[in-house]
Design a protein around this motif. Structure first.
Motif, mmCIF file in Angstrom:
data_model
loop_
_atom_site.group_PDB
_atom_site.id
_atom_site.type_symbol
_atom_site.label_atom_id
_atom_site.label_comp_id
_atom_site.label_asym_id
_atom_site.label_seq_id
_atom_site.Cartn_x
_atom_site.Cartn_y
_atom_site.Cartn_z
ATOM 1 N N THR A 1 0.728 -1.190 -0.108
ATOM 2 C CA THR A 1 0.039 0.107 0.035
ATOM 3 C C THR A 1 0.920 0.982 -0.014
ATOM 4 N N THR A 2 0.436 2.259 -0.608
ATOM 5 C CA THR A 2 1.081 3.461 -0.706
ATOM 6 C C THR A 2 -0.003 4.592 -0.033
ATOM 7 N N ASP A 3 0.579 5.953 0.094
ATOM 8 C CA ASP A 3 -0.244 6.915 0.549
ATOM 9 C C ASP A 3 -1.267 7.386 -0.519
ATOM 10 N N HIS A 4 -0.715 7.240 -1.760
ATOM 11 C CA HIS A 4 -1.578 7.818 -3.018
ATOM 12 C C HIS A 4 -1.894 6.676 -4.015
ATOM 13 N N GLN A 5 -2.762 5.867 -3.544
ATOM 14 C CA GLN A 5 -3.368 4.930 -4.608
ATOM 15 C C GLN A 5 -4.785 5.291 -5.053
ATOM 16 N N TYR A 6 -4.868 4.826 -6.290
ATOM 17 C CA TYR A 6 -6.127 5.204 -7.040
ATOM 18 C C TYR A 6 -7.102 3.728 -6.634
ATOM 19 N N THR A 7 -8.289 3.736 -6.246
ATOM 20 C CA THR A 7 -9.054 2.643 -5.740
ATOM 21 C C THR A 7 -9.998 2.245 -6.875
ATOM 22 N N TRP A 8 -9.986 1.007 -7.041
ATOM 23 C CA TRP A 8 -10.874 0.345 -8.183
ATOM 24 C C TRP A 8 -11.625 -0.709 -7.652
ATOM 25 N N LEU A 9 -12.980 -0.813 -8.122
ATOM 26 C CA LEU A 9 -13.768 -1.852 -7.891
ATOM 27 C C LEU A 9 -14.041 -2.334 -8.988
ATOM 28 N N ILE A 10 -13.705 -3.658 -9.470
ATOM 29 C CA ILE A 10 -14.063 -4.445 -10.800
ATOM 30 C C ILE A 10 -14.906 -5.542 -10.625
ATOM 31 N N THR B 1 -7.266 -6.731 -13.778
ATOM 32 C CA THR B 1 -6.980 -6.728 -12.384
ATOM 33 C C THR B 1 -5.439 -6.754 -12.412
ATOM 34 N N LYS B 2 -4.962 -7.880 -13.212
ATOM 35 C CA LYS B 2 -3.431 -8.096 -13.401
ATOM 36 C C LYS B 2 -2.674 -6.916 -13.810
ATOM 37 N N ARG B 3 -3.286 -6.193 -14.842
ATOM 38 C CA ARG B 3 -2.451 -5.241 -15.345
ATOM 39 C C ARG B 3 -2.314 -3.880 -14.425
ATOM 40 N N LEU B 4 -3.455 -3.569 -13.618
ATOM 41 C CA LEU B 4 -3.353 -2.519 -12.622
ATOM 42 C C LEU B 4 -2.654 -3.116 -11.691
ATOM 43 N N LEU B 5 -2.610 -3.948 -11.033
ATOM 44 C CA LEU B 5 -1.587 -4.313 -9.851
ATOM 45 C C LEU B 5 -0.293 -4.480 -10.298
ATOM 46 N N GLU B 6 0.230 -4.152 -11.423
ATOM 47 C CA GLU B 6 1.434 -3.967 -11.905
ATOM 48 C C GLU B 6 2.067 -2.611 -11.410
ATOM 49 N N SER B 7 1.079 -1.892 -10.919
ATOM 50 C CA SER B 7 1.626 -0.294 -10.407
ATOM 51 C C SER B 7 1.259 -0.208 -9.056
ATOM 52 N N PRO B 8 2.210 0.288 -8.162
ATOM 53 C CA PRO B 8 1.738 0.457 -6.760
ATOM 54 C C PRO B 8 0.892 1.376 -6.427
ATOM 55 N N GLU B 9 0.598 2.191 -7.625
ATOM 56 C CA GLU B 9 -0.541 3.274 -7.392
ATOM 57 C C GLU B 9 -2.039 2.899 -7.501
ATOM 58 N N ASN B 10 -2.133 1.574 -7.647
ATOM 59 C CA ASN B 10 -3.448 0.736 -7.841
ATOM 60 C C ASN B 10 -3.949 0.227 -6.618
ATOM 61 N N PHE B 11 -5.118 0.179 -6.285
ATOM 62 C CA PHE B 11 -5.588 -0.564 -5.133
ATOM 63 C C PHE B 11 -7.081 -1.164 -5.719
ATOM 64 N N ALA C 1 -4.119 -15.562 -6.999
ATOM 65 C CA ALA C 1 -2.631 -15.895 -7.176
ATOM 66 C C ALA C 1 -2.069 -14.556 -7.521
ATOM 67 N N LEU C 2 -2.955 -13.669 -8.026
ATOM 68 C CA LEU C 2 -2.314 -12.192 -8.438
ATOM 69 C C LEU C 2 -1.733 -11.585 -7.289
ATOM 70 N N ALA C 3 -2.137 -11.901 -6.037
ATOM 71 C CA ALA C 3 -1.460 -11.140 -4.922
ATOM 72 C C ALA C 3 -0.284 -11.430 -4.642
ATOM 73 N N GLN C 4 0.268 -12.691 -5.033
ATOM 74 C CA GLN C 4 1.654 -13.303 -4.787
ATOM 75 C C GLN C 4 2.761 -12.172 -5.524
ATOM 76 N N SER C 5 2.465 -11.772 -6.801
ATOM 77 C CA SER C 5 3.290 -10.662 -7.508
ATOM 78 C C SER C 5 2.862 -9.249 -7.661
ATOM 79 N N ALA C 6 1.672 -9.088 -6.957
ATOM 80 C CA ALA C 6 1.270 -7.879 -7.225
ATOM 81 C C ALA C 6 2.221 -6.578 -6.501
ATOM 82 N N ARG C 7 2.379 -5.312 -7.345
ATOM 83 C CA ARG C 7 3.156 -4.256 -6.650
ATOM 84 C C ARG C 7 2.002 -3.373 -6.276
ATOM 85 N N GLY C 8 0.779 -3.541 -6.501
ATOM 86 C CA GLY C 8 -0.416 -2.920 -6.016
ATOM 87 C C GLY C 8 -1.080 -3.547 -4.949
ATOM 88 N N THR C 9 -2.104 -3.259 -4.594
ATOM 89 C CA THR C 9 -2.946 -3.827 -3.408
ATOM 90 C C THR C 9 -4.012 -4.609 -4.015
#
Length: 238
Positions: free
Chosen positions: A2-11, A23-33, A49-57
């Motif tokens: 998590t970071t202080d400045h994340q954009y939040t998504w509900l998909i 979801t996979k592509r968005l999680l490549e960036s730490p800016e996305n929750f 399984a995406l949680a294992q390699s996610a840079r985002g949340t």
């Protein structure tokens, strides 16, 4: 992460296909929750399984968009996850199709169920999540549609029941944007993609489309509001 400045998504509809890849592509960036929904999260192994390699949340929640009560109940769960944050992007992705049919052969009773998933569910999602959307920075609703919902679609009589629901979703988006021009509300045509619903006949793979979808959704312009846009960020005709 998590970071202080994340954009939040509900998909919605993230167990496979476009929802999973987005979801996979968005999680490549730490800016996305990303809060990803699935009808049966315990069976959505690729999503989990995406949680294992996610840079985002990533948070995965159970949601059946055909269940109105479940949609309403999900708001409190999402509120608890977001804390004092709003919802930047609501992506109404979940959709179904009964078969590739024509107007005079489509199963009308089954088509009613398709309409509920493809049109009524996105409408209700937007209504109940509106307070969280209003609270956010991006204030964006994305209704995943199709060029099949356009009157200039070259599909002829085929895909009739699905096309009618997507035309209705396009009109819903138009009406939503007229009522709330202060929000960003768009229909997205992801292209004809090789998924379970798109079939193997489709010319595009998920890799061909979804990276462009991410770029398009994160760079929406005022002139896109209330319109049907495609994955290359071009405005399409109704």
């Amino acid at each position: 992460m998590t970071t202080d400045h994340q954009y939040t998504w509900l998909i919605t509809g993230c167990s496979r296909g476009i929802g999973l890849e987005l979801t996979k592509r968005l999680l490549e960036s730490p800016e996305n929750f990303v809060i990803a929904t699935a009808r049966n999260p315990s069976k959505a192994t690729a999503l989990q399984a995406l949680a294992q390699s996610a840079r985002g949340t990533l948070e995965v929640i159970k949601l059946d968009v055909d269940d109105d009560d479940a949609i309403v109940r999900s708001v409190e769960e999402v509120k608890a996850i977001l804390g004092d944050r709003g919802l930047d992007y609501l992506v109404n992705n979940a959709a179904v199709n009964q078969e590739i049919d024509t107007p005079f052969t489509m199963k009308v009773q089954g088509w009613t169920n398709v309409f509920k998933t493809n049109v009524a569910a996105p409408a209700l999602m937007a209504q109940v999540y509106l307070p969280l959307i209003e609270k956010s920075t991006k204030k964006t609703i994305v209704n995943v549609s199709s060029s099949l919902g356009s009157f200039v679609s070259p599909s002829g009589a085929r895909w009739a029941s699905y096309s009618v629901t997507k035309a209705a979703l396009n009109m819903l988006t138009h009406k939503q944007s007229k009522e709330r021009p202060d929000l960003m509300i768009v229909c997205l045509n992801p292209g004809w993609i090789q998924t379970d619903m798109g079939t193997a006949d489709a010319p595009l793979t998920l890799d061909d489309s979804v990276p462009h979808i991410v770029r398009t959704l994160t760079s929406l312009r005022p002139e896109d509001n209330g319109r049907l846009i495609d994955y290359h960020h071009e405005i399409l005709s109704w």
